[in-house]
Design a protein around this motif. Structure first.
Motif, PDB file in Angstrom:
ATOM      1  N   LEU A 525      22.795  -0.829  -7.144  1.00  0.00           N
ATOM      2  CA  LEU A 525      24.339  -0.920  -7.513  1.00  0.00           C
ATOM      3  C   LEU A 525      24.892  -0.238  -6.603  1.00  0.00           C
ATOM      4  CD1 LEU A 525      23.573   0.450 -10.945  1.00  0.00           C
ATOM      5  CD2 LEU A 525      24.331  -1.927 -10.577  1.00  0.00           C
ATOM      6  N   PRO A 526      26.223  -0.954  -6.256  1.00  0.00           N
ATOM      7  CA  PRO A 526      27.165  -0.604  -4.990  1.00  0.00           C
ATOM      8  C   PRO A 526      27.973   0.654  -5.541  1.00  0.00           C
ATOM      9  CG  PRO A 526      28.172  -2.443  -6.593  1.00  0.00           C
ATOM     10  CD  PRO A 526      26.703  -2.157  -7.007  1.00  0.00           C
ATOM     11  N   VAL A 527      27.589   1.735  -5.578  1.00  0.00           N
ATOM     12  CA  VAL A 527      27.923   3.169  -5.728  1.00  0.00           C
ATOM     13  C   VAL A 527      28.898   3.605  -4.639  1.00  0.00           C
ATOM     14  CG1 VAL A 527      27.635   5.552  -6.468  1.00  0.00           C
ATOM     15  CG2 VAL A 527      26.582   3.615  -7.784  1.00  0.00           C
ATOM     16  N   ALA A 528      30.062   3.275  -4.788  1.00  0.00           N
ATOM     17  CA  ALA A 528      30.990   3.520  -3.775  1.00  0.00           C
ATOM     18  C   ALA A 528      32.346   3.883  -4.145  1.00  0.00           C
ATOM     19  CB  ALA A 528      30.874   2.433  -2.484  1.00  0.00           C
ATOM     20  N   PRO A 529      33.056   4.609  -3.463  1.00  0.00           N
ATOM     21  CA  PRO A 529      34.604   4.947  -4.206  1.00  0.00           C
ATOM     22  C   PRO A 529      35.416   3.644  -3.852  1.00  0.00           C
ATOM     23  CG  PRO A 529      34.485   5.843  -2.116  1.00  0.00           C
ATOM     24  CD  PRO A 529      32.977   5.537  -2.480  1.00  0.00           C
ATOM     25  N   ARG A 530      36.157   3.525  -5.051  1.00  0.00           N
ATOM     26  CA  ARG A 530      37.028   2.068  -5.045  1.00  0.00           C
ATOM     27  C   ARG A 530      38.612   2.440  -5.731  1.00  0.00           C
ATOM     28  NH1 ARG A 530      33.636  -2.574  -7.884  1.00  0.00           N
ATOM     29  NH2 ARG A 530      35.264  -4.034  -7.031  1.00  0.00           N
ATOM     30  N   TRP A 531      39.568   1.889  -5.177  1.00  0.00           N
ATOM     31  CA  TRP A 531      40.798   2.212  -5.781  1.00  0.00           C
ATOM     32  C   TRP A 531      40.835   1.398  -7.166  1.00  0.00           C
ATOM     33  CZ3 TRP A 531      43.518   5.949  -4.115  1.00  0.00           C
ATOM     34  CH2 TRP A 531      43.317   6.085  -2.728  1.00  0.00           C
ATOM     35  N   THR A 544      51.200   3.999  -9.454  1.00  0.00           N
ATOM     36  CA  THR A 544      49.932   4.796  -9.147  1.00  0.00           C
ATOM     37  C   THR A 544      48.673   3.933  -9.001  1.00  0.00           C
ATOM     38  OG1 THR A 544      49.558   5.535 -11.465  1.00  0.00           O
ATOM     39  CG2 THR A 544      51.098   6.570 -10.348  1.00  0.00           C
ATOM     40  N   VAL A 545      47.836   4.986  -8.558  1.00  0.00           N
ATOM     41  CA  VAL A 545      46.295   4.378  -8.517  1.00  0.00           C
ATOM     42  C   VAL A 545      45.363   5.333  -8.668  1.00  0.00           C
ATOM     43  CG1 VAL A 545      46.848   2.349  -6.951  1.00  0.00           C
ATOM     44  CG2 VAL A 545      46.217   4.669  -5.985  1.00  0.00           C
ATOM     45  N   ALA A 546      44.216   4.920  -9.003  1.00  0.00           N
ATOM     46  CA  ALA A 546      43.108   6.039  -9.382  1.00  0.00           C
ATOM     47  C   ALA A 546      41.884   5.612  -8.420  1.00  0.00           C
ATOM     48  CB  ALA A 546      42.892   6.071 -10.824  1.00  0.00           C
ATOM     49  N   VAL A 547      40.845   6.533  -8.353  1.00  0.00           N
ATOM     50  CA  VAL A 547      39.668   6.353  -7.770  1.00  0.00           C
ATOM     51  C   VAL A 547      38.665   6.436  -8.664  1.00  0.00           C
ATOM     52  CG1 VAL A 547      37.955   7.275  -5.908  1.00  0.00           C
ATOM     53  CG2 VAL A 547      40.492   6.903  -5.556  1.00  0.00           C
ATOM     54  N   GLN A 548      37.812   5.641  -8.678  1.00  0.00           N
ATOM     55  CA  GLN A 548      36.503   5.481  -9.378  1.00  0.00           C
ATOM     56  C   GLN A 548      35.491   5.179  -8.396  1.00  0.00           C
ATOM     57  OE1 GLN A 548      36.530   3.076 -13.215  1.00  0.00           O
ATOM     58  NE2 GLN A 548      34.211   2.861 -12.824  1.00  0.00           N
ATOM     59  N   ARG A 549      34.245   6.052  -8.839  1.00  0.00           N
ATOM     60  CA  ARG A 549      33.152   5.814  -8.071  1.00  0.00           C
ATOM     61  C   ARG A 549      31.905   5.533  -8.936  1.00  0.00           C
ATOM     62  NH1 ARG A 549      28.661   8.312  -5.930  1.00  0.00           N
ATOM     63  NH2 ARG A 549      28.296   8.029  -3.703  1.00  0.00           N
ATOM     64  N   TYR A 554      37.599   9.933 -10.674  1.00  0.00           N
ATOM     65  CA  TYR A 554      37.848  11.052  -9.756  1.00  0.00           C
ATOM     66  C   TYR A 554      39.221  11.359 -10.215  1.00  0.00           C
ATOM     67  CZ  TYR A 554      33.551  11.100  -7.312  1.00  0.00           C
ATOM     68  OH  TYR A 554      32.232  10.994  -7.150  1.00  0.00           O
ATOM     69  N   CYS A 555      39.673  12.758  -9.600  1.00  0.00           N
ATOM     70  CA  CYS A 555      41.005  13.163  -9.609  1.00  0.00           C
ATOM     71  C   CYS A 555      41.215  14.331  -8.339  1.00  0.00           C
ATOM     72  CB  CYS A 555      41.053  14.179 -11.190  1.00  0.00           C
ATOM     73  SG  CYS A 555      39.932  15.490 -11.252  1.00  0.00           S
ATOM     74  N   ALA A 556      42.364  14.480  -8.276  1.00  0.00           N
ATOM     75  CA  ALA A 556      42.959  15.497  -7.326  1.00  0.00           C
ATOM     76  C   ALA A 556      43.288  16.739  -8.007  1.00  0.00           C
ATOM     77  CB  ALA A 556      44.206  15.130  -6.654  1.00  0.00           C
ATOM     78  N   GLU A 557      42.547  18.061  -7.620  1.00  0.00           N
ATOM     79  CA  GLU A 557      42.778  19.236  -7.910  1.00  0.00           C
ATOM     80  C   GLU A 557      43.155  20.074  -7.202  1.00  0.00           C
ATOM     81  OE1 GLU A 557      40.107  22.149 -11.035  1.00  0.00           O
ATOM     82  OE2 GLU A 557      38.936  20.495  -9.795  1.00  0.00           O
ATOM     83  N   GLU A 577      40.918   2.460   2.553  1.00  0.00           N
ATOM     84  CA  GLU A 577      39.663   2.648   1.496  1.00  0.00           C
ATOM     85  C   GLU A 577      39.145   4.078   1.269  1.00  0.00           C
ATOM     86  OE1 GLU A 577      38.336   0.491  -0.527  1.00  0.00           O
ATOM     87  OE2 GLU A 577      39.939  -0.819   0.030  1.00  0.00           O
ATOM     88  N   PRO A 578      39.106   4.382   0.024  1.00  0.00           N
ATOM     89  CA  PRO A 578      38.404   5.758  -0.144  1.00  0.00           C
ATOM     90  C   PRO A 578      36.958   5.902   0.491  1.00  0.00           C
ATOM     91  CG  PRO A 578      38.670   4.586  -2.159  1.00  0.00           C
ATOM     92  CD  PRO A 578      39.312   3.731  -1.177  1.00  0.00           C
TER      93      PRO A 578
END
Length: 665
Positions: A525-531, A544-549, A554-557, A577-578
């Motif tokens: 499976l292509p587990v890599a961060p994506r917008w 806005t955009v978010a990141v999913q891997r 994911y989130c900014a803390e 790209e993330p």
């Protein structure tokens, strides 16, 4: 639908019909990885934590107070406090099912059962909030009393004990209560429903366990009564408890999110057992619209705090996300039932998203504090709740050890205890894998031929899932693996035992052949961060955009930002790209397991604290708040946030506007 013939004995959900046959806790064992760690913490910390808190705040003591005639004076907790004792018992029973008889959990179950049993009336009625001197009469407040809701959790606990250990005293108590419900609310009895659905799926499961038709008939009766103004109106409207429209006529899940999802789960159970394809189709339509228009990126459901309910279509503000943990649990329950009924992998997709980003986000790393609500944006650093007092606020800014309404900790506990039963299914043709974890699976296919599999993976940190065949029939059969919907648009590969490598699309990848012991099938499976972008109709997250891997959001803390910046200072550049940015020093099972993600962006100054007379400006006005310069910004899995102390956080990240004063390059 086909009949389910070969049956596990240890199943939370055991439909007699459906496209797929679930595999039980006696057939699937999680052996390592993220979920094994979560389940170990649940068994060694969370169960005891819940028991100790319920003893401390008096909810267990309510049963003794009822027997001893002091309930009017001494009862503690809300009207539904009994239900959390029952959910704890269910969690203990499912956890005990993975071990031999005579465990400490068996003794604890017996002790709690001994406290409950004397409080049951001769006719089967059992509730500590109603029916005794100084209390309201039985069933005098169907809208808010939760009596049938409590029975639902009692019955589910009894079913769990019966399937894990054989029918014991808890199962007998549950059955007497169910008989009382049928006698009281059956045809010719009280023509009402409970303000909080839950009795419906419990009665169906008891019917499956016992073969008694009256329990199924009563569940179907409750489903058919709902939506015909059986309950009094409320300030939130009858949609709050789904009494505004019959189940078959509704087009989306609405009202109180947990109520709506429990009701839908019960409707699926009734539809499956009665062969009511129209009822099943109605729930599928509601699920489809709800997922498309009323569900957060995390899988969370419910955007209204005031009534814990769904909002209208596309009303999904991240900073007002209620996304109750119990709604996440109920969503998984519904998705699992729909998967079993239809075989469609999209239901497993939502279950995976919700498990990783809602259910797993609720408990702290040590399993002794919880989120009740799961916001996607925390603007202010939270306050640490008292360790020795329950929290009065469901939307606590940090995980709390207990709540005045503590439905969520026990719901998480029972979900994690039964989690292996969500991994795999079987049918006449083979075995299907729906959720990925290190696991051992042993079951029988049609004709009694045994099959045993070993699954090895570091998912969701990595994307490789290897399935080794240890035992198999001497004839061809099919191994199926879910290819998650999040992998759409990226290369996914399936490698067969002979080395054949082929591209597969989201949905189901199958390998049908004459397997031999030692054969391996590998899914890459292509587990890599994506917008990720949102539908523009979700007004609250435009720009806005978010990141999913993989399945992880994911989130900014703020704890990862330099110089005291808060999460609202983050601006990101989605043209870059993330990238993975794993923390090699982290082994705590949260950030380190899935890895951090690094994105390009900038940090605003403190202009957000200015006293500008108007908070809006034309797009061509220079934004001095984004003049902080480009930097790398670390993101962490959303489920891990707030484990490192008070912080601010956001999932949806504003994009950095180009500086209109900058010279062209």
């Amino acid at each position: 639908m086909r009949e389910n013939t070969a049956r596990s004995l240890v199943l939370p959900v055991a439909p007699t019909r459906g496209r797929l046959r679930p595999l039980g806790l006696d057939e699937v064992r999680i052996t390592g990885g993220f979920w094994a760690r979560r389940r170990q913490i649940n068994a060694t910390a969370t169960l005891g934590h819940c028991r100790d808190w319920m003893a401390r705040v008096g909810w267990i003591g309510n049963f003794r107070a009822a027997v001893e005639g002091r309930i009017e004076r001494d009862r503690r907790g809300r009207e539904f406090a009994d239900s959390d004792v029952y959910k704890l018992l269910e969690a203990m029973a499912w956890e005990a099912a993975g071990h031999g008889a005579g465990t400490p959990l068996d003794a604890e179950i017996a002790e709690l059962t001994e406290a409950i049993a004397p409080a049951q009336e001769p006719d089967g009625y059992l509730n500590t909030a109603f029916g005794r001197p100084g209390q309201q009469p039985r069933y005098s407040d169907l809208e808010w009393g939760h009596e049938l809701y409590c029975y639902g959790h009692l019955i589910q606990a009894g079913v769990a004990q019966a399937r894990a250990r054989g029918e014991g005293e808890l199962a007998k108590i549950a059955r007497r209560a169910a008989d009382h419900v049928c006698a009281t609310f059956g045809r010719g009895g009280i023509e009402g429903v409970c303000g909080h659905p839950e009795i419906e799926p419990a009665l169906v499961e008891l019917a499956r366990l016992t073969g008694e038709q009256r329990y199924l008939d009563q569940a179907a009766l409750f489903i058919d009564r709902r939506g015909h103004l059986a309950l009094a109106d409320t300030e939130f409207g009858r949609a709050y408890y789904q009494d505004d429209l019959p189940v078959r006529q509704a087009t989306a899940l609405r009202g109180h999110a947990v109520r709506a999802l429990y009701l839908a789960a019960g409707a699926v159970d009734v539809a499956v057992e009665t062969g009511d394809d129209a009822l099943l189709a109605a729930v599928v339509r509601q699920w489809e619209r709800t997922v498309a228009r009323r569900t957060y990126l995390t899988g969370g459901m419910g955007s209204h705090h005031r009534d814990e309910s769904f909002g209208d279509d596309f009303v999904l503000p991240p900073d007002r996300a209620y996304s109750e943990t119990c709604a996440g649990v109920a969503s998984v329950m519904l998705s699992w039932r729909l998967l079993l009924a239809t075989g469609e992998p999209r239901f497993a997709d939502l279950a995976e998203r919700t498990l990783f980003n809602v259910v797993a986000a609720s408990p702290s790393e040590d399993g002794r504090a919880f989120f009740y609500a799961n916001t996607l944006h925390r603007r202010h650093r939270g306050t640490v709740p008292a360790a020795d007092a329950d929290s009065p606020r469901a939307e606590s800014s940090l995980r709390a050890p207990w709540f005045a309404v503590s439905c969520c900790p026990t719901n998480v506990a029972r979900t994690l205890a039964q989690l292996p039963a969500y991994l795999a299914t079987a049918d006449d043709h083979g075995v299907q894998l729906h959720q990925y974890a290190d696991a051992e699976i042993a079951t029988s296919l049609a004709g009694g031929q045994g099959v045993a599999l070993r699954v090895r993976t570091d998912y969701p940190s990595g994307g490789t899932v290897t399935v080794r065949i240890d035992r198999c029939p001497a004839h061809p059969w099919t191994l199926s693996l879910r290819v998650p919907g999040w992998a759409d648009g990226a290369a996914t590969w399936l490698v067969e035992p002979d080395g054949t490598r082929r591209s597969v699309a989201p949905g189901t990848a199958t390998v049908g052949r004459l397997f031999r012991p030692g054969d391996e099938v590998r899914l890459e499976l292509p587990v890599a961060p994506r917008w990720i972008r949102a539908d523009p109709r979700i007004d609250a997250v435009r720009g806005t955009v978010a990141v999913q891997r993989g399945p992880l959001v994911y989130c900014a803390e703020s704890v990862d930002l330099p110089d005291g910046h808060e999460a609202d200072a983050v601006r990101v550049d989605p043209s870059v790209e993330p990238k993975d940015g794993r923390d090699p020093d982290s082994t705590d099972g949260t950030v380190g397991t899935a890895g951090t993600v690094v994105v390009a962006g900038e940090l605003a100054g403190h202009a957000e604290h200015s006293d500008a007379p108007w908070p809006y400006a034309p797009l061509d006005r220079p934004d001095t708040a984004t003049a902080g310069g480009r930097t790398d910004i670390v993101l962490v899995p959303y489920r891990s946030w707030a484990n490192r102390g008070p912080s601010t956080m956001r999932v949806w990240l504003p994009t950095a506007e180009p500086d209109p004063t900058a010279a062209p390059s």
